[in-house]
Design a protein around this motif. Structure first.
Motif, mmCIF file in Angstrom:
data_model
loop_
_atom_site.group_PDB
_atom_site.id
_atom_site.type_symbol
_atom_site.label_atom_id
_atom_site.label_comp_id
_atom_site.label_asym_id
_atom_site.label_seq_id
_atom_site.Cartn_x
_atom_site.Cartn_y
_atom_site.Cartn_z
ATOM 1 N N ASN A 194 2.007 -8.914 -5.028
ATOM 2 C CA ASN A 194 2.931 -9.857 -5.669
ATOM 3 C C ASN A 194 2.373 -10.210 -7.036
ATOM 4 N N ALA A 195 2.846 -9.483 -8.058
ATOM 5 C CA ALA A 195 2.335 -9.679 -9.414
ATOM 6 C C ALA A 195 3.298 -9.053 -10.407
ATOM 7 N N GLU A 196 3.081 -9.352 -11.689
ATOM 8 C CA GLU A 196 3.828 -8.742 -12.777
ATOM 9 C C GLU A 196 2.841 -8.105 -13.743
ATOM 10 N N MET A 197 3.298 -7.079 -14.467
ATOM 11 C CA MET A 197 2.396 -6.408 -15.391
ATOM 12 C C MET A 197 3.120 -6.027 -16.677
ATOM 13 N N CYS A 198 2.311 -5.720 -17.699
ATOM 14 C CA CYS A 198 2.842 -5.354 -19.005
ATOM 15 C C CYS A 198 1.891 -4.364 -19.666
ATOM 16 N N ASP A 199 2.444 -3.389 -20.363
ATOM 17 C CA ASP A 199 1.657 -2.422 -21.128
ATOM 18 C C ASP A 199 1.362 -3.019 -22.502
ATOM 19 N N PRO A 200 0.104 -3.406 -22.782
ATOM 20 C CA PRO A 200 -0.199 -4.021 -24.078
ATOM 21 C C PRO A 200 -0.399 -3.011 -25.195
ATOM 22 N N VAL A 201 -0.486 -1.726 -24.858
ATOM 23 C CA VAL A 201 -0.746 -0.699 -25.870
ATOM 24 C C VAL A 201 0.546 -0.161 -26.459
#
Length: 229
Positions: free
Chosen positions: A57-64
């Motif tokens: 249970n989480a969210e993610m993002c590509d910072p590159v």
């Protein structure tokens, strides 16, 4: 205990104060900007792509790959540089070639968020030319995280009792991606981190399938003013 010997023993190395307070603050602002831009999405696990993934249970993002005009790119690049120094040092100390590219994600766990017990690299199930060799997590929480807040990284060193690490602000943890089983305990507060992997060639790349290259950053990008830390 030095990081290389800890990693060889199948345990988690903890480096407190890796990211100074000002850098953590700016990275948190970077995350806020990327959130406002709608760039975070549900984090799935083990190839799951449906909405019923109960393993995480989480969210993610590509910072590159994001638009670099959004957020504080220079702050992100600063922590990338620090991590690249870690990669070089571990590569030399462990005697293991590691790719200059890194796989990186911002990860947000909401209140009640978790990640069940797993390993980051299953060498038997996922044969490929480059594999996740060393996992790292840089915690970007507000200062003052305590045991009552939950969200510990729980690892299971081979032949040893489980070991917990609090996600304290600015702390970096590193461990062997294929050997260390670990999980994120349910968190009582929003839990933020930069999560990633250093990659190394597979033992027999001739029998592995090449997968997408992790992201690399151009050398000409500006440096963040480290004096601000």
């Amino acid at each position: 205990e030095a990081a290389p010997s800890t990693i060889r023993a199948g345990r988690v190395h903890v480096e407190r104060g890796f990211a100074p307070p000002r850098l953590v603050q700016d990275l948190r602002h970077d995350i806020d900007c990327l959130t406002t831009a709608g760039l975070f999405e549900r984090a799935f696990s083990g190839g799951t792509s449906s909405g019923d993934d109960a393993f995480r249970n989480a969210e993610m993002c590509d910072p590159v790959g994001r638009d670099r005009s959004v957020g504080l790119w220079d702050a992100f690049y600063a922590v990338w540089e620090r991590l690249d120094l870690v990669r070089q040092e571990l590569s030399a100390a462990l005697g293991r070639e590691m790719s200059t590219e890194m796989e990186l994600h911002y990860v947000r766990y909401p209140v009640g968020g978790y990640y069940r017990r797993h390993v980051d690299e299953d060498l038997d199930a996922n044969p490929r030319a480059l594999t996740r060799a060393i996992s790292f997590i840089c915690y970007l929480n507000k200062p003052g995280w305590c045991a009552a807040d939950g969200g510990e990284l729980r690892s299971y060193p081979p032949g040893e009792p489980p070991s917990d690490v609090l996600p304290e602000s600015g702390t970096l943890v590193v461990f062997d991606s294929a050997r260390v089983e670990h999980e994120v305990q349910p968190t009582g507060k929003e839990r933020l981190a930069l999560v990633g992997w250093f990659h190394a060639p597979a033992a027999d790349p001739g029998q592995a399938d090449v997968f997408d290259e992790p992201a690399s950053l151009p050398a000409e990008d500006p440096l963040w003013e480290m004096s601000q830390s």
